[in-house]
Design an enzyme around this catalytic site. Structure first.
Site, PDB file in Angstrom:
ATOM      1  N   HIS A   1       0.859  -1.278  -0.027  1.00 28.12           N
ATOM      2  CA  HIS A   1       0.350   0.491   0.632  1.00 28.12           C
ATOM      3  C   HIS A   1       0.784   1.124  -0.274  1.00 28.12           C
ATOM      4  O   HIS A   1       1.980   0.970   0.692  1.00 28.12           O
ATOM      5  CB  HIS A   1      -0.524   0.261   1.142  1.00 28.12           C
ATOM      6  CG  HIS A   1      -2.025   0.960   1.493  1.00 28.12           C
ATOM      7  ND1 HIS A   1      -2.070   2.692   1.165  1.00 28.12           N
ATOM      8  CD2 HIS A   1      -3.090   0.986   1.139  1.00 28.12           C
ATOM      9  CE1 HIS A   1      -2.803   3.067   2.053  1.00 28.12           C
ATOM     10  NE2 HIS A   1      -3.990   2.434   1.406  1.00 28.12           N
TER      11      HIS A   1
ATOM     12  N   ASP B   1       3.591  -4.621   8.475  1.00 25.43           N
ATOM     13  CA  ASP B   1       2.213  -3.260   7.966  1.00 25.43           C
ATOM     14  C   ASP B   1       1.014  -4.062   8.442  1.00 25.43           C
ATOM     15  O   ASP B   1       0.647  -5.573   7.166  1.00 25.43           O
ATOM     16  CB  ASP B   1       1.989  -2.781   6.250  1.00 25.43           C
ATOM     17  CG  ASP B   1       0.803  -2.171   6.066  1.00 25.43           C
ATOM     18  OD1 ASP B   1      -0.534  -2.040   6.597  1.00 25.43           O
ATOM     19  OD2 ASP B   1       0.708  -1.782   4.838  1.00 25.43           O
TER      20      ASP B   1
ATOM     21  N   GLN C   1      -4.089  -5.076   7.282  1.00 24.65           N
ATOM     22  CA  GLN C   1      -4.736  -5.915   7.063  1.00 24.65           C
ATOM     23  C   GLN C   1      -4.757  -7.075   7.588  1.00 24.65           C
ATOM     24  O   GLN C   1      -5.944  -8.163   7.148  1.00 24.65           O
ATOM     25  CB  GLN C   1      -4.490  -6.363   5.226  1.00 24.65           C
ATOM     26  CG  GLN C   1      -4.944  -5.672   4.001  1.00 24.65           C
ATOM     27  CD  GLN C   1      -6.349  -5.116   4.002  1.00 24.65           C
ATOM     28  OE1 GLN C   1      -7.041  -5.799   4.396  1.00 24.65           O
ATOM     29  NE2 GLN C   1      -6.458  -3.254   3.746  1.00 24.65           N
TER      30      GLN C   1
ATOM     31  N   LYS D   1     -10.779  -1.517  10.554  1.00 29.48           N
ATOM     32  CA  LYS D   1     -11.346  -2.021   9.639  1.00 29.48           C
ATOM     33  C   LYS D   1     -11.181  -3.157  10.378  1.00 29.48           C
ATOM     34  O   LYS D   1     -10.869  -4.404   9.959  1.00 29.48           O
ATOM     35  CB  LYS D   1      -9.445  -2.039   8.735  1.00 29.48           C
ATOM     36  CG  LYS D   1      -9.334  -0.699   8.110  1.00 29.48           C
ATOM     37  CD  LYS D   1      -7.867  -0.569   7.304  1.00 29.48           C
ATOM     38  CE  LYS D   1      -7.090  -0.099   6.061  1.00 29.48           C
ATOM     39  NZ  LYS D   1      -7.989   0.010   5.210  1.00 29.48           N
TER      40      LYS D   1
ATOM     41  N   CYS E   1      -4.357   2.060  -3.772  1.00 28.19           N
ATOM     42  CA  CYS E   1      -3.385   2.556  -3.385  1.00 28.19           C
ATOM     43  C   CYS E   1      -2.713   1.920  -2.970  1.00 28.19           C
ATOM     44  O   CYS E   1      -1.721   1.323  -2.645  1.00 28.19           O
ATOM     45  CB  CYS E   1      -3.343   2.669  -1.705  1.00 28.19           C
ATOM     46  SG  CYS E   1      -4.968   4.266  -1.358  1.00 28.19           S
TER      47      CYS E   1
HETATM   48  N1  PLP Z   1      -1.568  -1.015   4.603  1.00 25.00           N
HETATM   49  C1  PLP Z   1      -2.689  -1.587   3.761  1.00 25.00           C
HETATM   50  C2  PLP Z   1      -1.887  -2.873   3.533  1.00 25.00           C
HETATM   51  C3  PLP Z   1      -3.832  -1.654   3.782  1.00 25.00           C
HETATM   52  O1  PLP Z   1      -5.263  -1.892   3.529  1.00 25.00           O
HETATM   53  C4  PLP Z   1      -4.411   0.683   4.200  1.00 25.00           C
HETATM   54  C5  PLP Z   1      -5.621   0.578   3.899  1.00 25.00           C
HETATM   55  O2  PLP Z   1      -6.432   0.525   3.214  1.00 25.00           O
HETATM   56  C6  PLP Z   1      -3.474   0.924   4.749  1.00 25.00           C
HETATM   57  C7  PLP Z   1      -1.907   0.627   5.430  1.00 25.00           C
HETATM   58  C8  PLP Z   1      -3.738   2.453   5.552  1.00 25.00           C
HETATM   59  O3  PLP Z   1      -4.398   2.222   6.385  1.00 25.00           O
HETATM   60  P1  PLP Z   1      -5.095   3.863   7.048  1.00 25.00           P
HETATM   61  O4  PLP Z   1      -5.830   4.878   5.700  1.00 25.00           O
HETATM   62  O5  PLP Z   1      -6.295   3.398   7.723  1.00 25.00           O
HETATM   63  O6  PLP Z   1      -3.927   4.784   7.215  1.00 25.00           O
END
Ligand code: PLP
Length: 407
Positions: free
Chosen positions: A123, A200, A203, A226, A364
């Site tokens: 992401h 990260d 998910q 999430k 993203c």
């Molecule tokens: N990393 C991953 C794998 C994600 O799917 C997301 C959000 O979709 C994020 C980071 C970013 O999360 P947030 O927008 O809650 O900061």
């Protein structure tokens, strides 16, 4: 499916809604999950009975609010198997947590010639902070390449992670491919060369039982919204040693030990990173969310979500003119797909007219779209309140889309 899972849908009032006259099928939990009454009630209780700022005043409401806020930190620490609650830093979400590590730890410790290793499935929030760190320090950004099915090429990972590597940043589950990354294995490779492992967990933490120590992470980032919690709250977990050597990012109230006209010293971890009034209600709501998920059972949720992800992948792969992405199995509870000749945004619009909520776009993950050689995909993502009947509605929506665009 366990009894708790079979009956949990009733806890989510929004799922009773109709959209365009059809019962809502919510298949966008990877973007944000829905919230159960238990979380909504915790927020209401806090605002109705105990609303006050934390760590400041000594009146009853302030002490209640502080106890609730710190209680939430303990619940989250238990939920991820942290060795102490102080290792849990509340942030706005995954994005903020990863940026804290990049600014507060990596910029301080990296220098020209060092290397940061990540993957093309990340992401943007687990990619751009490292791009910027590398630009600022002169370090080099390198990538663990993907196998054709969207899994990590571990052999090449062993080559790219080497004596110059100072930091490895990897998502535990891909938000597009559904790939389950072997975090513990990559963490071992990182630690063998003295590098720090940043995970990260945006998910993974909502779906998988998380044990930070077994994972081998030095830092783990995730988002409350999430995982049945409120928006605007998330977590940076770090090993105490790492958090202590990391600089704060937000300077101001409550993150200090002592301030004089000319200088200041920092409070202990985690206060050092929580400058300003925190999202008190958000943390309390997240505490309620992790209690809710734990009561249902993370092993059961993970098995359920994986089952739906694998079933959906197989059923969609059988439909002529539909392309699905990522490994067939094992995979997490989401499936990204395209319908031949139809833009994913149009797919999402037809789905919406059927009451089926999905996401379409680059998710993203533009470098991953470049690797897949597509501009965008549609994505259906599942959570504890979904079941096989939702996959039937997904398949029906695909058939409806095909009829609409390919009469
Ligand atoms: N990393 C991953 C794998 C994600 O799917 C997301 C959000 O979709 C994020 C980071 C970013 O999360 P947030 O927008 O809650 O900061």
């Amino acid at each position: 499916m366990t009894a708790a899972l079979m009956t949990c849908k009733k806890d989510f009032p929004i799922l009773q809604r109709q959209v365009h006259g059809k019962p809502l099928v919510y298949l966008d939990s990877a973007a944000t999950s829905q919230k159960p009454v238990q979380v909504l009630e915790a927020l209401r209780q806090y605002y109705e009975h105990s609303n006050a700022n934390v760590h400041r005043s000594v009146h009853t409401l302030a002490e209640e609010a502080t106890a609730l806020y710190e209680g939430a930190r303990q619940k989250v620490a238990r939920f991820i198997g942290a060795s102490q609650p102080e290792e849990v830093v509340f942030t706005r979400g995954t994005t903020e947590a990863l940026n804290f590590v990049a600014r507060g730890w990596a910029e301080k410790h990296l220098k020209a010639g060092d290397e940061v290793v990540t993957s093309p499935m990340e992401h943007h929030s687990n990619l751009i902070p490292w791009q910027v760190v590398c630009r600022r320090t002169g370090a080099r950004l390198r990538f663990i390449e993907l196998n054709p099915d969207g899994t990590l090429n571990l052999e090449q990972a062993g080559e790219v992670i080497g004596p110059r590597t100072r930091l490895v940043a990897l998502s535990a589950l891909s938000n597009v491919l559904g790939t389950i990354n072997p975090i513990a294995e990559v963490a071992r490779m990182a630690h063998a060369v003295g590098a720090v492992m940043v995970v990260d967990g945006a998910q993974s933490v909502p779906h998988q039982l998380t044990r930070v120590m077994e994972m081998g992470a030095d830092f783990l980032a995730f988002s409350g919204h999430k995982m049945c919690g409120p928006t605007g709250i998330g977590v940076l977990w770090g090993k105490m040693e790492r958090l202590e050597e990391m600089d704060p990012i937000l300077y101001g109230g409550e993150m200090i030990a002592y301030v004089s006209r000319d200088t200041a010293t920092w409070a202990a971890v985690p206060a050092k990173f929580e400058g300003g009034t925190p999202h008190i209600a958000g943390a309390i709501g997240l505490g309620a969310a992790v209690e809710y998920l734990s009561a249902i059972g993370m092993e059961a949720i993970w098995e359920h979500d994986r089952y739906l992800g694998e079933l959906a992948w197989r059923r969609l792969a059988e439909i002529p003119g539909v392309a699905v992405y990522g490994p067939s199995a094992p995979r997490s509870g989401l499936v990204a797909f395209n319908i031949e000749g139809v833009h994913p945004h149009d797919v999402a619009q037809v789905f919406d007219s059927q009451g089926v909520a999905i996401r379409a776009g680059h998710h993203c993950c533009q470098p991953l779209m470049q690797w897949l050689e597509v501009g965008a995909t549609a994505r259906a993502s599942f959570y504890l309140y979904n079941d096989e009947s939702d996959i039937d509605r997904l398949v029906e929506a695909i058939e409806a889309t095909k009829r609409y665009f390919q009469p």
